[in-house]
Design a protein around this motif. Structure first.
Motif, PDB file in Angstrom:
ATOM      1  N   PHE A 196      20.370   5.828  -3.802  1.00  0.00           N
ATOM      2  CA  PHE A 196      19.693   5.918  -5.095  1.00  0.00           C
ATOM      3  C   PHE A 196      20.366   6.997  -5.923  1.00  0.00           C
ATOM      4  N   THR A 197      20.121   6.950  -7.216  1.00  0.00           N
ATOM      5  CA  THR A 197      20.694   7.926  -8.150  1.00  0.00           C
ATOM      6  C   THR A 197      19.608   8.848  -8.685  1.00  0.00           C
ATOM      7  N   VAL A 198      19.837  10.132  -8.522  1.00  0.00           N
ATOM      8  CA  VAL A 198      19.044  11.154  -9.209  1.00  0.00           C
ATOM      9  C   VAL A 198      20.037  12.098  -9.862  1.00  0.00           C
ATOM     10  N   ASP A 231      27.354   9.781 -12.104  1.00  0.00           N
ATOM     11  CA  ASP A 231      28.700   9.255 -11.869  1.00  0.00           C
ATOM     12  C   ASP A 231      29.273   9.762 -10.551  1.00  0.00           C
ATOM     13  N   MET A 232      28.961  11.008 -10.181  1.00  0.00           N
ATOM     14  CA  MET A 232      29.436  11.506  -8.888  1.00  0.00           C
ATOM     15  C   MET A 232      28.780  10.752  -7.736  1.00  0.00           C
ATOM     16  N   VAL A 233      27.502  10.398  -7.891  1.00  0.00           N
ATOM     17  CA  VAL A 233      26.823   9.594  -6.871  1.00  0.00           C
ATOM     18  C   VAL A 233      27.508   8.239  -6.733  1.00  0.00           C
ATOM     19  N   SER A 234      27.822   7.601  -7.864  1.00  0.00           N
ATOM     20  CA  SER A 234      28.496   6.294  -7.830  1.00  0.00           C
ATOM     21  C   SER A 234      29.828   6.393  -7.095  1.00  0.00           C
ATOM     22  N   ARG A 235      30.613   7.402  -7.430  1.00  0.00           N
ATOM     23  CA  ARG A 235      31.928   7.547  -6.797  1.00  0.00           C
ATOM     24  C   ARG A 235      31.786   7.850  -5.306  1.00  0.00           C
TER      25      ARG A 235
END
Length: 502
Positions: free
Chosen positions: A396-398, A410-414
């Motif tokens: 998940f993204t927070v 964006d760091m989570v995606s990468r």
């Protein structure tokens, strides 16, 4: 098309599962979709969103003046420069920017709107998520089951269907209209009408100058003051970098500069609050008197215990110069004509705006389960603020609460793309953080704001040490999320303890 291709089960069937299902078509979901499209052109994936259009926050909120409260150099996608010169982005501009990005990365062909993810159940035997999507159209509700290898929630942290709306004493007596900014009606008349905006956060600070510009007589009624920082309307940092570097390089440099500056300001605010306060008072003093600053813009808490509101070119202070009012006091009761304060002062209104915040919501309001056993998010521990201990193939993204959401999104995606790439290379299909021995009690959203205090108990907790924590510091997380050991405290395939997935 071959006969065998014709007989292949549809994408999302248990015999032909998706490689990835993304929940949420706002900033977080579209950012991840871009990276997935580039890294895994062979993957089958979909994006689901419960709303009737993409955009997330920028579709939900439509009140006058709606804008970002982070600079667009960091709030925008790092791979797609913000096309405007403004420091902050207007709501409609941001939504179209998201749509253009979604179109470029193939989301529009894979987008399922009006699709609420009611439940996601991990089937250990199959090694797949069984996702139940619910759609309601023209009064008819239907369900679709989607099977996917990986599941990512980019749906944010608040309910898009309902904002926080307290019951005000005596509100039934008020003869005018009461509006919550999350449900702004069409065809509102502004010119010559009296508006009271209850609240002191970013929404109120945005609404007051916008309503004043539309010809309304505006009063911002706040129980306690917030920190409000004037900043240039035009993005000077980006403009300077564009003069000396090519477009993409200039955008990267501006993004880093803005992010580093914000972190420096945050550190100063927390460690040397007196210096931050004095600098802010100096900026505010260009527009309003010291007495007004002392009464209405000097909070009792430290800077950045709650978010600092942004005012491009000091617009709220300029609105005050032109006649908008700020009143600091406690509500006694609503009356037929407006609001009476405990001080006895009565404020007249035709419209009262309840800018009273959000209702927090974990995982889009749906439930998570493993082999039919429902999980309680508050009993789970987050791994790097993007996965859950013992829960396979889920992320998940927070973002940051003290800086731009997208910096971290964006760091989570990468990070997740690198983890998935390594899994494909190693032939690993299932991954899960190994739950820590010691559970922490730190909230996932570590911010002393009213809407966070009301709802943070619905979310997983942070652990006691890394990688079971995430710090609100962009500069500190760059090396950890970019170069850190992605196999630390992780298990793969047969290595995953069975008790972690029961």
């Amino acid at each position: 098309m071959t006969a065998s291709a014709d007989r292949r089960p549809p994408a999302g069937a248990p015999e032909n599962p998706l490689d990835l299902l993304i929940v949420g078509a706002g900033i977080s979901g579209i950012d991840l979709a871009h990276h997935v499209r580039n890294a895994f052109p062979h993957w089958s994936w979909e994006v689901h969103d419960a709303q009737d259009d993409l955009g997330g926050t920028w579709h939900t909120f439509r009140y006058p003046g709606i804008r970002s409260d982070s600079d667009m150099a960091t709030f925008g996608f790092p791979f797609r420069p913000w096309p405007h010169s403004s420091t902050l982005g207007q709501g409609e501009e941001i939504k179209e920017y998201i749509r253009d990005t979604a179109r470029e990365c193939g989301v529009l062909e894979r987008l399922h709107l009006g699709s609420w993810i009611r439940n996601a159940d991990w089937h250990g035997e199959k090694g797949l998520w069984k996702v139940t999507s619910v759609r309601t159209e023209n009064g008819t509700t239907s369900e679709r089951t989607v099977w996917t290898r990986r599941l990512h929630f980019g749906a944010g942290y608040y309910s898009h269907s309902a904002g926080f709306r307290p019951d005000f004493p005596g509100e039934e007596a008020f003869a005018g209209e009461i509006i919550h900014p999350q449900h702004w009606p069409e065809n509102v008349e502004y010119a010559g009408r009296k508006f009271i905006v209850i609240g002191s956060g970013a929404t109120a600070v945005t609404l007051v100058p916008a309503l004043e510009q539309l010809g309304a007589e505006v009063t911002m009624l706040q129980r306690t003051p917030s920190y409000v920082a004037p900043l240039p309307e035009k993005d000077i940092i980006s403009a300077v970098w564009k003069r000396v570097l090519p477009t993409q390089a200039a955008y990267r440099a501006a993004r880093f500069t803005h992010g580093a500056r914000d972190m420096a300001q945050y550190i100063v605010a927390q460690r040397f609050p007196w210096a931050f306060k004095q600098g802010l008072r100096t900026l505010q003093g260009r527009y309003i008197s010291r007495a007004q600053i002392n009464e209405h813009f000097t909070p009792s808490y430290k800077p950045w215990d709650q978010r600092v509101c942004k005012a491009p070119d000091g617009d709220i202070f300029r609105a005050i110069q032109r006649g908008a009012r700020v009143v600091t006091g406690h509500i006694d009761t609503f009356t037929e004509r407006g609001i009476r304060l405990r001080s006895g002062v009565e404020l007249e209104a035709d419209v009262i705006v309840s800018a009273t915040g959000l209702e927090l919501e974990a995982f889009g309001g749906g439930t998570l389960s493993i082999d039919g056993r429902e999980l309680k998010p508050e009993d789970l521990t987050t791994y790097r603020g993007m996965m859950l201990g013992g829960v396979p193939n889920l992320s998940f993204t927070v973002g940051y609460v003290n800086a731009s959401w997208t910096l971290r999104a964006d760091m989570v995606s990468r990070y997740m793309v690198k983890l998935w790439r390594a899994g494909e290379k190693n032939g690993e299909k299932i991954y899960a953080p190994i739950p820590p021995q010691e559970k922490g009690d730190r909230p996932l959203l570590d911010l002393d704001a009213g809407y966070v205090r009301r709802g943070v108990h619905k979310f997983p907790r942070q652990g006691t040490a890394r990688p079971w924590t995430y710090v609100q510091n962009y500069l500190a997380e760059i090396p950890e999320l970019t170069f850190g050991d992605q196999r630390r405290d992780m298990a793969f395939d047969a290595q995953i303890p069975q008790e972690a997935v029961r």
